[in-house]
Scaffold this active site. Structure first.
Site, PDB file in Angstrom:
ATOM      1  N   GLU A 261     -11.685  -3.406  -2.528  1.00 33.15           N
ATOM      2  CA  GLU A 261     -10.807  -2.468  -3.051  1.00 33.15           C
ATOM      3  C   GLU A 261     -10.641  -2.875  -4.679  1.00 33.15           C
ATOM      4  O   GLU A 261     -10.156  -3.766  -5.176  1.00 33.15           O
ATOM      5  CB  GLU A 261      -9.543  -2.798  -2.599  1.00 33.15           C
ATOM      6  CG  GLU A 261      -9.470  -2.764  -0.976  1.00 33.15           C
ATOM      7  CD  GLU A 261      -8.188  -3.599  -0.331  1.00 33.15           C
ATOM      8  OE1 GLU A 261      -7.086  -2.985  -0.802  1.00 33.15           O
ATOM      9  OE2 GLU A 261      -8.584  -4.466   0.206  1.00 33.15           O
TER      10      GLU A 261
ATOM     11  N   HIS B 288       0.883  -1.329   0.155  1.00 33.31           N
ATOM     12  CA  HIS B 288       0.186   0.076  -0.130  1.00 33.31           C
ATOM     13  C   HIS B 288       0.862   1.359  -0.269  1.00 33.31           C
ATOM     14  O   HIS B 288       0.617   2.248   0.787  1.00 33.31           O
ATOM     15  CB  HIS B 288      -0.887  -0.232   1.107  1.00 33.31           C
ATOM     16  CG  HIS B 288      -2.027  -1.022   1.165  1.00 33.31           C
ATOM     17  ND1 HIS B 288      -2.548  -1.571  -0.107  1.00 33.31           N
ATOM     18  CD2 HIS B 288      -2.992  -1.585   2.065  1.00 33.31           C
ATOM     19  CE1 HIS B 288      -3.586  -2.516   0.151  1.00 33.31           C
ATOM     20  NE2 HIS B 288      -3.705  -2.435   1.520  1.00 33.31           N
TER      21      HIS B 288
ATOM     22  N   HIS C 287      -9.780   2.188   0.496  1.00 31.26           N
ATOM     23  CA  HIS C 287      -9.571   1.107   1.513  1.00 31.26           C
ATOM     24  C   HIS C 287     -10.755   1.310   2.386  1.00 31.26           C
ATOM     25  O   HIS C 287     -10.345   0.887   3.635  1.00 31.26           O
ATOM     26  CB  HIS C 287      -8.267   0.798   2.121  1.00 31.26           C
ATOM     27  CG  HIS C 287      -7.970  -0.529   2.522  1.00 31.26           C
ATOM     28  ND1 HIS C 287      -8.780  -1.131   3.346  1.00 31.26           N
ATOM     29  CD2 HIS C 287      -6.786  -1.098   2.082  1.00 31.26           C
ATOM     30  CE1 HIS C 287      -8.205  -2.155   3.375  1.00 31.26           C
ATOM     31  NE2 HIS C 287      -6.903  -2.185   2.668  1.00 31.26           N
TER      32      HIS C 287
END
Length: 324
Positions: free
Chosen positions: A289, A103, A174
């Site tokens: 996601e 991420h 997210h």
């Protein structure tokens, strides 16, 4: 409505923008571009918050691991070994999910304060510039993300980015959804228009195989209870598209709330939040996601995430709310 929400320990102000339309109210923070809350009515017309979040910014600062509601970048999901090669050069990233990068690294987009400005009557535009070398990624990246509440009350998220040097980009949001407003979300029913998924190794890195879901626990082509034990990318049947196409539906039988997901992206990461901890519990939310595939920079057979100077990265996802 724009308001000063908090001030970080270094004196940086954090603003909150509230969007309201068609009985839906969404609150977005400049810190991390976070969707703090999304209040939508149930089948009886009673509004409730359907995303996990904290009441104050300290919660997000002190509990960064779940990435609650945040904008994720420069690269959503995992890059194997925290490194990739582009045009013959190897780039090293922070192995913040050892041995992988996750991420965007230690200080990804989710931990940055974004600029905010109105985008029409029912939207807000967030922007920031990621410096060349930020978290190890090449290229100065200019990013704009626009949240818009549509006439139906759907939340549209539109991403754009440009770079001055070849780089990789994979952006997503997210948010964790709990359409009941509280409790475990494992009883929600989920449908995903995906005939294949990307199986992973012990470090959650794709093996490179695109495996059929038929006859497995990954088959959500017909709606069924979600359960637990998922942190996997689904290969959407539609592939990459120029406009958002509906690919998933989440339904809570108790409240009657329905969430639809439409996207331009080729993948959907289903995460059932089995590792959430205090003040939440495992399974309290479900993340859907929309994104390109994990580890694409090291997998030339996957849809490319390379962005070059002169090109514009564009991606759109629409989260629709309803009842039945």
């Amino acid at each position: 409505m724009n308001e000063l929400f908090a001030t970080l320990s270094d004196g940086t102000p954090v603003h909150r923008w509230t969007l309201e339309r068609a009985g839906v109210r969404v609150r977005i923070l400049s810190y991390g571009g976070i969707v703090q809350s999304a209040e939508v009515p149930d089948r009886d017309g009673h509004a409730g918050n359907v995303v996990l979040g904290f009441p104050d910014v300290d919660g997000y600062v002190q509990h960064p691991g779940p990435y609650l509601g945040a904008l994720i970048g420069r690269y959503a999901n995992r890059i194997a070994g925290g490194r990739f090669e582009l045009d013959g050069r190897t780039y090293a990233l922070a192995p913040n999910n050892a041995p992988n990068s996750l991420h965007g690294g230690e200080h990804g987009f989710d931990k940055r304060v974004w600029d905010m400005e109105p985008a029409g009557e029912h939207g807000v535009r967030l922007g920031r510039v990621g410096a060349h070398g930020e978290e190890g990624f090449p290229g100065r990246l200019e990013v704009a993300v626009t949240y818009t509440l549509e006439e139906s009350g759907a939340l549209r998220i539109a991403y754009e980015a440009v770079t001055d040097a070849p780089t990789v980009v994979n952006l997503t949001n997210h948010s964790y959804f709990n359409l009941g407003g509280s409790g475990n979300a494992g009883g929600h029913e989920l449908r995903i228009a995906a005939s294949r998924f990307t199986p992973v190794d012990a470090d959650l890195i794709p093996t490179g195989v695109l495996e059929e879901v038929a006859g497995s626990r990954f088959d959500f082509r017909k709606a069924r209870e979600v359960g637990s034990g998922y942190d996997h990318n689904f290969v959407l049947d539609k592939g990459v598209t120029g406009a958002p196409v509906e690919v998933a539906e989440l339904y809570d039988p108790a409240s009657g709330r329905v969430l639809t997901v439409a996207t331009t992206e080729p993948g959907l990461q289903l995460y059932t939040a089995d590792h959430l901890d205090e003040p939440f519990a495992p399974g309290d939310g479900i993340a859907l996601e929309t994104q390109h595939f994990p580890d694409s920079p090291n997998r030339p057979e996957f849809p490319s995430t390379v962005l070059r100077p002169g090109e514009v990265y564009r991606s759109e996802t629409v989260y629709g709310f309803g009842t039945r």
